[in-house]
Write an enzyme that holds these catalytic residues in place. Structure first.
Site, PDB file in Angstrom:
ATOM      1  N   GLU A   1      -8.110  -1.599   5.165  1.00 10.54           N
ATOM      2  CA  GLU A   1      -7.901  -1.563   3.711  1.00 10.54           C
ATOM      3  C   GLU A   1      -6.984  -2.692   3.236  1.00 10.54           C
ATOM      4  O   GLU A   1      -7.230  -3.311   2.204  1.00 10.54           O
ATOM      5  CB  GLU A   1      -7.314  -0.207   3.304  1.00 10.54           C
ATOM      6  CG  GLU A   1      -8.339   0.904   3.396  1.00 10.54           C
ATOM      7  CD  GLU A   1      -7.723   2.284   3.312  1.00 10.54           C
ATOM      8  OE1 GLU A   1      -6.965   2.662   4.226  1.00 10.54           O
ATOM      9  OE2 GLU A   1      -8.001   2.993   2.337  1.00 10.54           O
TER      10      GLU A   1
ATOM     11  N   ASN B   1       0.866  -1.167   0.000  1.00 10.41           N
ATOM     12  CA  ASN B   1       0.000   0.000   0.000  1.00 10.41           C
ATOM     13  C   ASN B   1       0.911   1.228   0.000  1.00 10.41           C
ATOM     14  O   ASN B   1       1.379   1.672   1.036  1.00 10.41           O
ATOM     15  CB  ASN B   1      -0.871  -0.065   1.267  1.00 10.41           C
ATOM     16  CG  ASN B   1      -1.933   0.991   1.304  1.00 10.41           C
ATOM     17  OD1 ASN B   1      -1.853   2.002   0.605  1.00 10.41           O
ATOM     18  ND2 ASN B   1      -2.937   0.776   2.138  1.00 10.41           N
TER      19      ASN B   1
ATOM     20  N   ARG C   1      -2.383  -1.761  -3.705  1.00 13.54           N
ATOM     21  CA  ARG C   1      -3.401  -0.718  -3.767  1.00 13.54           C
ATOM     22  C   ARG C   1      -2.953   0.238  -4.879  1.00 13.54           C
ATOM     23  O   ARG C   1      -1.848   0.777  -4.820  1.00 13.54           O
ATOM     24  CB  ARG C   1      -3.478   0.027  -2.444  1.00 13.54           C
ATOM     25  CG  ARG C   1      -4.341   1.251  -2.525  1.00 13.54           C
ATOM     26  CD  ARG C   1      -4.401   1.981  -1.201  1.00 13.54           C
ATOM     27  NE  ARG C   1      -5.160   3.198  -1.338  1.00 13.54           N
ATOM     28  CZ  ARG C   1      -4.802   4.359  -0.794  1.00 13.54           C
ATOM     29  NH1 ARG C   1      -3.710   4.443  -0.074  1.00 13.54           N
ATOM     30  NH2 ARG C   1      -5.541   5.415  -0.949  1.00 13.54           N
TER      31      ARG C   1
ATOM     32  N   ARG D   1      -6.507  19.636   3.034  1.00 12.21           N
ATOM     33  CA  ARG D   1      -7.162  19.944   1.756  1.00 12.21           C
ATOM     34  C   ARG D   1      -8.457  20.710   1.997  1.00 12.21           C
ATOM     35  O   ARG D   1      -9.169  20.438   2.960  1.00 12.21           O
ATOM     36  CB  ARG D   1      -7.501  18.647   1.002  1.00 12.21           C
ATOM     37  CG  ARG D   1      -6.311  18.017   0.332  1.00 12.21           C
ATOM     38  CD  ARG D   1      -6.658  16.656  -0.259  1.00 12.21           C
ATOM     39  NE  ARG D   1      -5.992  15.611   0.466  1.00 12.21           N
ATOM     40  CZ  ARG D   1      -6.277  14.318   0.351  1.00 12.21           C
ATOM     41  NH1 ARG D   1      -7.221  13.922  -0.457  1.00 12.21           N
ATOM     42  NH2 ARG D   1      -5.604  13.423   1.035  1.00 12.21           N
TER      43      ARG D   1
END
Ligand code: ADP
Length: 405
Positions: A389, A7, A97, A246
């Site tokens: 994940e 990942n 990923r 962000r």
């Protein structure tokens, strides 16, 4: 089946090895081996941390390239105190990923030359991630030869969004140019949806869910029949909710206004929107929700403002997802903020009390993991799920290998 999961992010790489014997178990397995590489602390060096049941390792190595670091990391699998295999051929498959799969990759695929070209091509849409994903794939080829590799795309779970949700109301040429909502965090939303159905004791195909992935990056997904029908991140992971650094969605007219001012380059705007906005930009303190809360408790008004904006946007996007679903069985919170901040969950839920959604304050306060924190008489369930994940990537690999056997 032994599965190595890679990942890769822009500045770190998380990796782990799972062993799945028989069918996929109901509960996620613990990895046999876990490694984390960090490139951010000192230029020219990488920090590697490896954990296994037998032993641990921490080292800092000089690193000119990702490949060198990957080689050392892979070496810790087969040698020394963290050894879990005797040779690379014991790994049946490597799952990666991959952040962007574009419009062509709607599910996980075995990596071929064409897939590698597509990942490279899509780097224009995910410049911080797809090149790192590709380097990981090439490093495995170089060091381990022909072990099968599988790409699991973060965009795939959202690839069946209805056109009305996916297409931006710009000129039609955008559609032809592939400028559309792709959505991200798909692996986490997919894992949480399946896990939620299991916790609720319902078929995934019969539940309407809103999954709130609130980490450094934040996104929501509206999930119906096990598929994402709407999501807040868009063409890039900058759209939607306010995040750690962000901005999330802002009036595009602001960008035109700023670009008309001569001292604003595209690079500067990129930096401002991706790195200097969100919780950090508004508070001037940190992108980390823990520090925002700490500052609020000391009376810091900008931290309070950052919190208020975060909650406002979270509530309004939950409302938008609700409309896309036409109803809701469960609201799911996951990732760093979603799993660890009871006040954020409470503030988000408060706005939906009119639906009959009632949070159990006790359950919400006591570090819930993979449980329902709504009251018994709540009309909507509220779940906190620890996202996994890497485990979901391992399961995708298992399913694809089994299907092709
Ligand atoms: P990423 O999006 O980078 O995978 P995570 O899901 O780990 O990140 O989320 C990281 C963020 O989660 C941190 O910046 C912080 O804001 C928040 N976080 C992590 N742990 C806690 C905690 N115990 N309490 C509040 N917030 C937390």
């Amino acid at each position: 089946m032994k599965i190595l999961v890679l990942n890769a992010g822009s500045s770190s790489q998380k990796s782990c090895v799972y062993e799945i014997t028989g069918d996929i178990p109901e509960e996620p397995l613990k990895p046999l081996w876990e490694a984390k590489v960090d490139w951010t602390h000192q230029q020219g060096f990488a920090e590697i941390e490896v954990k296994t049941a037998k032993g641990e390792l921490q080292e800092k190595i000089p690193a000119d390239s990702r490949d060198q670091v990957m080689a050392r990391m892979l070496d810790t699998l087969c040698n020394g105190s963290t050894q879990v295999i005797t040779q690379p051929s014991e790994i049946d498959v490597v799952g990666h990923r991959v952040v962007h799969g574009g419009q062509d990759y709607r599910e996980s695929v075995v990596i071929t030359e064409d897939v590698k070209k597509a990942i490279a091509h899509l780097a224009t849409l995910a410049p911080a991630h797809n090149p790192a994903n590709l380097e990981g794939i090439k490093a495995i080829e170089q060091h381990w030869g022909s072990v099968p590799q599988i790409a699991v795309f973060d965009t795939a779970f959202h690839s069946h969004l209805p056109d009305a949700a996916a297409i931006y109301p710009g000129p039609y040429e955008w559609v032809e140019q592939g400028i559309r909502r792709y959505g991200f965090h798909g692996i986490s939303h997919q894992y949480c949806a399946a896990r939620a159905a299991r916790i609720l004791g319902r078929e995934l195909a019969s539940v309407r869910l809103i999954t709130c992935h609130l980490g450094n990056g934040c996104s929501l997904a509206a999930i119906k029949n096990g598929r994402s029908v709407d999501t807040t991140m868009g063409f890039t992971p900058l759209d939607g909710l306010m995040m750690g650094t962000r901005s999330g969605a802002v009036d595009p007219g602001i960008l035109i206004h700023l670009l008309r001012q001569s001292d604003n380059s595209v690079e500067h705007l990129d930096h401002v929107l991706n790195r200097a906005s969100g919780l950090r930009g508004i508070s001037g303190i940190s992108n980390d929700m823990r520090q925002i809360r700490e500052a609020i408790s000391q009376g810091n008004s900008r931290a309070q403002l950052a919190w208020d904006i975060y909650v406002h946007h979270l509530r309004s996007y939950i409302g938008a997802m609700l409309a896309s679903l036409g109803g809701l069985d469960a609201l799911v919170f996951t990732a760093g903020v979603g799993e660890n901040t009871p006040d954020i969950r409470a503030a988000a839920c408060e706005a939906f009390a009119f639906l009959g959604l009632k949070l159990d304050d006790e359950k919400n306060a006591h570090k819930p993991v993979d449980i329902d924190i709504a009251t018994a008489d709540s009309a909507v369930r509220v779940l906190v799920i620890h996202t996994e994940e890497d485990w979901e990537i391992a399961c995708e690999c298992w399913r694809l290998v089994r299907r092709s056997c």
